[in-house]
Design a protein around this motif. Structure first.
Motif, PDB file in Angstrom:
ATOM      1  N   GLN A 186      40.701  68.708  38.258  1.00 24.28           N
ATOM      2  CA  GLN A 186      40.252  67.537  39.014  1.00 24.28           C
ATOM      3  C   GLN A 186      41.105  67.360  40.270  1.00 24.28           C
ATOM      4  O   GLN A 186      40.601  67.018  41.335  1.00 24.28           O
ATOM      5  CB  GLN A 186      40.311  66.279  38.149  1.00 24.28           C
ATOM      6  CG  GLN A 186      39.962  65.007  38.874  1.00 24.28           C
ATOM      7  CD  GLN A 186      38.544  65.013  39.408  1.00 24.28           C
ATOM      8  OE1 GLN A 186      37.651  65.605  38.826  1.00 24.28           O
ATOM      9  NE2 GLN A 186      38.337  64.364  40.536  1.00 24.28           N
TER      10      GLN A 186
ATOM     11  N   SER B 184      39.780  67.474  44.099  1.00 25.43           N
ATOM     12  CA  SER B 184      40.077  66.375  45.017  1.00 25.43           C
ATOM     13  C   SER B 184      40.720  66.886  46.303  1.00 25.43           C
ATOM     14  O   SER B 184      40.391  66.413  47.402  1.00 25.43           O
ATOM     15  CB  SER B 184      41.005  65.369  44.329  1.00 25.43           C
ATOM     16  OG  SER B 184      41.397  64.367  45.211  1.00 25.43           O
TER      17      SER B 184
ATOM     18  N   GLU C  38      39.203  66.426  50.085  1.00 25.54           N
ATOM     19  CA  GLU C  38      39.991  65.795  51.154  1.00 25.54           C
ATOM     20  C   GLU C  38      40.144  66.731  52.349  1.00 25.54           C
ATOM     21  O   GLU C  38      40.072  66.293  53.504  1.00 25.54           O
ATOM     22  CB  GLU C  38      41.364  65.374  50.629  1.00 25.54           C
ATOM     23  CG  GLU C  38      41.335  64.183  49.701  1.00 25.54           C
ATOM     24  CD  GLU C  38      40.791  62.940  50.362  1.00 25.54           C
ATOM     25  OE1 GLU C  38      41.114  62.675  51.545  1.00 25.54           O
ATOM     26  OE2 GLU C  38      40.025  62.224  49.698  1.00 25.54           O
TER      27      GLU C  38
ATOM     28  N   THR D 253      48.860  64.290  43.275  1.00 28.29           N
ATOM     29  CA  THR D 253      48.361  64.991  42.097  1.00 28.29           C
ATOM     30  C   THR D 253      49.535  65.503  41.273  1.00 28.29           C
ATOM     31  O   THR D 253      50.693  65.355  41.659  1.00 28.29           O
ATOM     32  CB  THR D 253      47.470  66.180  42.502  1.00 28.29           C
ATOM     33  OG1 THR D 253      48.271  67.148  43.187  1.00 28.29           O
ATOM     34  CG2 THR D 253      46.331  65.740  43.397  1.00 28.29           C
TER      35      THR D 253
ATOM     36  N   THR E 142      47.996  65.442  50.748  1.00 27.08           N
ATOM     37  CA  THR E 142      47.409  64.818  49.560  1.00 27.08           C
ATOM     38  C   THR E 142      47.963  65.379  48.258  1.00 27.08           C
ATOM     39  O   THR E 142      47.852  64.747  47.224  1.00 27.08           O
ATOM     40  CB  THR E 142      45.874  64.997  49.584  1.00 27.08           C
ATOM     41  OG1 THR E 142      45.391  64.617  50.864  1.00 27.08           O
ATOM     42  CG2 THR E 142      45.192  64.143  48.555  1.00 27.08           C
TER      43      THR E 142
END
Length: 139
Positions: free
Chosen positions: A46, A50, A54, A83, A79
């Protein structure tokens, strides 16, 4: 039934319960290990998905192929801290045409702690790859 007879009956059943647990207990441990390993893998997958999304969103703002590539890579790098992924294990590929921008993020999960657990369960794939595509210029 007397107290003594009921006490003997309870003691006799407790041995059966221990034997049943000895048979079923290892299966529960394997099930728990599988839940942890695959749950962690899906969590990482996931995160990779993501990051790809992005990167594709950020790349839309670029005016040419080089700027789109730079924006996508910067968005993924910025980003990744949100995570559970290690930034050193991420590979980003950006393909840009006149109609679409495609960002592919690959993550080598072989060094992640979740992947150290599957000694007793079938391991999920070590490399997680996700792609996100954004159309350029309307529909």
């Amino acid at each position: 039934m007397s107290r003594f007879a009921s006490h003997l009956k309870e003691r006799h059943n407790s041995g059966a319960i221990a034997a049943e647990f000895a048979l079923v207990g290892p299966l529960f441990v394997l099930l728990l290990m599988g839940l942890v390993v695959y749950g962690g893998w899906f969590w990482m997958a996931q995160g990779v998905s993501s990051l790809a999304a992005e990167g594709a969103r950020a790349a839309v703002a670029g005016l040419d192929v080089a700027e789109r590539d730079m924006l996508a890579r910067a968005a993924v790098t910025d980003t990744v801290d949100a995570t559970i992924l290690s930034p050193d294990e991420i590979d980003v590929a950006v393909a840009s045409t006149t109609r679409a921008i495609e960002v592919t993020v690959s993550y080598d999960a072989s060094e992640h702690p979740f992947m150290a657990l599957p000694a007793l369960v079938p391991p999920p794939p070590r490399t997680i790859t996700r792609t996100s595509t954004v159309l350029v210029g309307g529909y």
